[in-house]
Write a protein that holds these residues in place. Structure first.
Motif, mmCIF file in Angstrom:
data_model
loop_
_atom_site.group_PDB
_atom_site.id
_atom_site.type_symbol
_atom_site.label_atom_id
_atom_site.label_comp_id
_atom_site.label_asym_id
_atom_site.label_seq_id
_atom_site.Cartn_x
_atom_site.Cartn_y
_atom_site.Cartn_z
ATOM 1 N N GLN A 306 -20.589 7.039 -12.915
ATOM 2 C CA GLN A 306 -19.761 7.775 -11.965
ATOM 3 C C GLN A 306 -18.743 6.881 -11.279
ATOM 4 O O GLN A 306 -17.577 7.263 -11.111
ATOM 5 C CB GLN A 306 -20.655 8.458 -10.913
ATOM 6 C CG GLN A 306 -21.521 9.568 -11.491
ATOM 7 C CD GLN A 306 -22.427 10.195 -10.441
ATOM 8 O OE1 GLN A 306 -21.973 10.923 -9.561
ATOM 9 N NE2 GLN A 306 -23.717 9.921 -10.539
ATOM 10 N N GLN A 307 -19.156 5.674 -10.880
ATOM 11 C CA GLN A 307 -18.281 4.835 -10.066
ATOM 12 C C GLN A 307 -17.346 3.966 -10.906
ATOM 13 O O GLN A 307 -16.183 3.769 -10.535
ATOM 14 C CB GLN A 307 -19.118 3.952 -9.140
ATOM 15 C CG GLN A 307 -19.885 4.743 -8.094
ATOM 16 C CD GLN A 307 -20.569 3.849 -7.077
ATOM 17 O OE1 GLN A 307 -20.726 2.650 -7.282
ATOM 18 N NE2 GLN A 307 -20.991 4.432 -5.959
ATOM 19 N N ARG A 309 -16.946 4.289 -14.516
ATOM 20 C CA ARG A 309 -16.323 5.032 -15.621
ATOM 21 C C ARG A 309 -15.701 6.348 -15.167
ATOM 22 O O ARG A 309 -15.028 7.029 -15.949
ATOM 23 C CB ARG A 309 -17.358 5.308 -16.719
ATOM 24 C CG ARG A 309 -18.063 4.052 -17.227
ATOM 25 C CD ARG A 309 -17.089 3.048 -17.845
ATOM 26 N NE ARG A 309 -16.585 3.473 -19.127
ATOM 27 C CZ ARG A 309 -17.135 3.126 -20.305
ATOM 28 N NH1 ARG A 309 -18.192 2.333 -20.325
ATOM 29 N NH2 ARG A 309 -16.622 3.539 -21.426
ATOM 30 N N GLY A 310 -15.950 6.751 -13.915
ATOM 31 C CA GLY A 310 -15.307 7.942 -13.369
ATOM 32 C C GLY A 310 -15.864 9.256 -13.880
ATOM 33 O O GLY A 310 -15.195 10.296 -13.790
ATOM 34 N N GLU A 311 -17.086 9.264 -14.393
ATOM 35 C CA GLU A 311 -17.687 10.499 -14.898
ATOM 36 C C GLU A 311 -18.238 11.341 -13.739
ATOM 37 O O GLU A 311 -18.595 10.809 -12.687
ATOM 38 C CB GLU A 311 -18.826 10.176 -15.877
ATOM 39 C CG GLU A 311 -18.412 9.326 -17.066
ATOM 40 C CD GLU A 311 -17.511 10.063 -18.034
ATOM 41 O OE1 GLU A 311 -17.318 11.280 -17.867
ATOM 42 O OE2 GLU A 311 -16.992 9.413 -18.970
ATOM 43 N N LYS A 447 -11.097 4.786 -8.437
ATOM 44 C CA LYS A 447 -11.528 5.528 -9.624
ATOM 45 C C LYS A 447 -11.860 6.975 -9.276
ATOM 46 O O LYS A 447 -11.683 7.883 -10.091
ATOM 47 C CB LYS A 447 -12.766 4.855 -10.232
ATOM 48 C CG LYS A 447 -13.095 5.302 -11.646
ATOM 49 C CD LYS A 447 -12.108 4.742 -12.654
ATOM 50 C CE LYS A 447 -12.527 5.084 -14.071
ATOM 51 N NZ LYS A 447 -11.568 4.566 -15.069
ATOM 52 N N ALA A 448 -12.335 7.178 -8.043
ATOM 53 C CA ALA A 448 -12.698 8.528 -7.613
ATOM 54 C C ALA A 448 -11.515 9.299 -7.048
ATOM 55 O O ALA A 448 -11.622 10.499 -6.797
ATOM 56 C CB ALA A 448 -13.814 8.455 -6.570
#
Length: 513
Positions: A306-307, A309-311, A447-448
């Protein structure tokens, strides 16, 4: 002093090593309850930001929806062994299910964060009893010769819960509302309640021993305070904060006092005399190290996805699914082998596989191939299917019928405590490594947020994400070391087929008289 009479008649030794229809029905009902209990530990993780917005509160306060549930589990688990002996496993299981469903309904009606936390505590009081009671019921139904196979069945929700929880929670919140992460338990719980009444054999408990009130006053608050202190480490960022040290030290002192009390009491709340059993002792040590490593490292990959790779939370959960698939492949096979050869060799193979998979993540980069990650996760899953429940089997298969309820209670306390320690330890290591690289934190934030990312030079963003990935990979080193250390106590686990636990229990007791 004579031993108290058993609360239930010992089950007859099975004439076949195959799981018959009756045992499979019992296992199926227990799994339904276990799934609800375990999912509710993880399904709320993705809902915390929603709780912040819905109830206009901070992340630290909203996180108490998880902490309160966990502490309720820790408080009630020590009571489960005595209550199962006193009132019967079936009756207590029905009460626990009812309490869990009632807590779920109340959670869905919460009108502020304080009431939600309070209702989560009620839910946790019921959920905390479901797993140890379910393990006891399944052990009595299957007998010692088949415990490896039924434990493999129960292990499925234990391994899939941390994976499926975020997926289910994210899907329900995105498509419905946060209320449904609790309301979904109602129909499942009602089905489990009806099936439990029909399928579980009746038990006829007999008054056998007095309740250890002193032990309760020492063990339950001691465990809850200790876990509260440990759980506060990630939010405080240090182990020397007052919010960490004060409750942890008080809790530890209460637990030490309980140990002295339990060793001098004939019928303690938590039966520490079980450590006279060599298999139980090494199983507990193995479980402590494994749970610290497994539950601690379990938060790393979803956070990385999530942090760095932005998934989304949903995709992060889906990408981790191969781990669960690997466990589902190996667990039934491991269960059969454990029943024939004992758990020792199976656990060693499992730990070796997990070590190989974890070693891959020690080399994690900001652009690591998903294909290789999925392969490594599948290998780890194969290892987990050979590890967690065989360790439980090693502890329980040599216990007498009368000791099973206390043994499962002890193992669940160990599992819960070690898991909390592992999560806190890994969180602190990761946080400190990320804080050591300001660019990493900036890149994670960017990224978020595409708007923020557009204002940062690409070279700076790439450098920050690389540093963040290295922080995750270095944290995986800690998990790898802990997993490898697990090989030491695992070497001493039983490597032979389970014998007659009644005779084994008598022999073990005789050795210490």
């Amino acid at each position: 002093m004579t031993q108290p009479p058993d609360t239930q008649a010992p089950e007859p030794v099975p004439t076949t090593e195959k799981l018959d229809a009756g045992v499979l029905k019992v296992a199926g009902v227990v799994v339904i309850g276990a799934i609800m209990s375990i999912l509710d530990i993880t399904v709320v993780t993705v809902a915390i930001p929603t709780f912040q917005t819905q109830f206009d509160t901070s992340y630290a306060v909203a996180a108490w929806t998880m902490t309160g549930y966990t502490l309720a589990l820790a408080t009630v688990i020590p009571l489960t062994g005595w209550a199962a002996d006193r009132f019967g496993t079936k009756r207590l299981y029905l009460v626990a299910l009812t309490l869990f469903v009632l807590g779920s309904v109340l959670c869905s009606t919460a009108w502020n964060i304080e009431t939600l936390i309070a209702f989560r505590v009620i839910q946790g009081l019921g959920g905390g009893m479901l797993m140890p009671l379910g393990m006891t019921i399944m052990t009595h139904a299957a007998g010692p010769q088949r415990i490896g196979r039924v434990m493999a069945v129960l292990g499925v929700p234990m391994l899939l819960g941390p994976i499926c929880g975020p997926i289910l929670g994210g899907w329900l919140i995105e498509n419905f509302s946060w209320h449904w992460i609790f309301l979904i338990n109602v129909p499942i719980g009602i089905v489990a309640l009806v099936l439990s009444i029909i399928v579980f054999p009746s038990d006829k408990p007999e008054p056998s021993e007095s309740f250890d009130f002193v032990g309760m006053l020492l063990a339950s608050p001691g465990l809850a305070l200790f876990l509260f202190g440990v759980s506060s480490i990630p939010s405080e960022g240090t182990v020397v904060a007052g919010k960490v040290l004060i409750p942890a030290i008080i809790g530890a002192l209460l637990l030490v006092a309980f140990v002295f009390h339990a060793l001098r009491t004939e019928h303690p709340l938590i039966d520490l005399h079980l450590f006279r059993n060599r298999a139980m002792t090494f199983a507990v040590i193995t479980m402590v190290l494994f749970a610290i490593a497994f539950f601690g490292s379990g938060l790393l990959l979803p956070t990385y996805l999530q942090q760095v790779r932005g998934e989304s939370a949903l995709w992060a959960g889906l990408l981790i699914a191969p781990q669960g698939l690997g466990a589902m492949v190996s667990m039934p096979i491991a269960g059969r082998i454990v029943d024939k050869m004992g758990p020792g060799k199976v656990v060693m193979v499992g730990i070796a596989l997990i070590s190989v998979g974890t070693a891959f993540f020690v080399q994690l980069e900001s652009d690591t191939s998903y294909a290789w990650m999925l392969a490594a996760l599948f290998v780890m899953g194969l290892g987990m299917g050979c590890t967690m429940m065989p360790i439980m089997t090693a502890a329980i298969q040599t216990l007498t019928h009368q000791q099973v309820a206390r043994g499962t209670t002890l193992m669940n306390i160990v599992n819960q405590t070690a898991g909390s320690i592992g999560t806190a330890t890994i969180s602190v290591v990761l946080t400190n490594l990320l804080n050591g690289h300001p660019e990493a934190g900036q890149a994670i934030f960017a990224k978020a947020s595409p708007e923020v990312a557009a204002q940062i030079p690409p070279s700076v963003l790439e450098s920050g994400l690389t540093q963040a990935a290295h922080a995750f990979s270095n944290t995986f080193i800690v998990a790898l070391v802990l997993i490898v250390l697990t090989l030491i106590p695992a070497y001493f686990l039983p490597r032979k087929k389970a014998g007659n636990p009644e005779a084994a229990g008598a022999a073990t007791t005789a050795m210490h008289v």
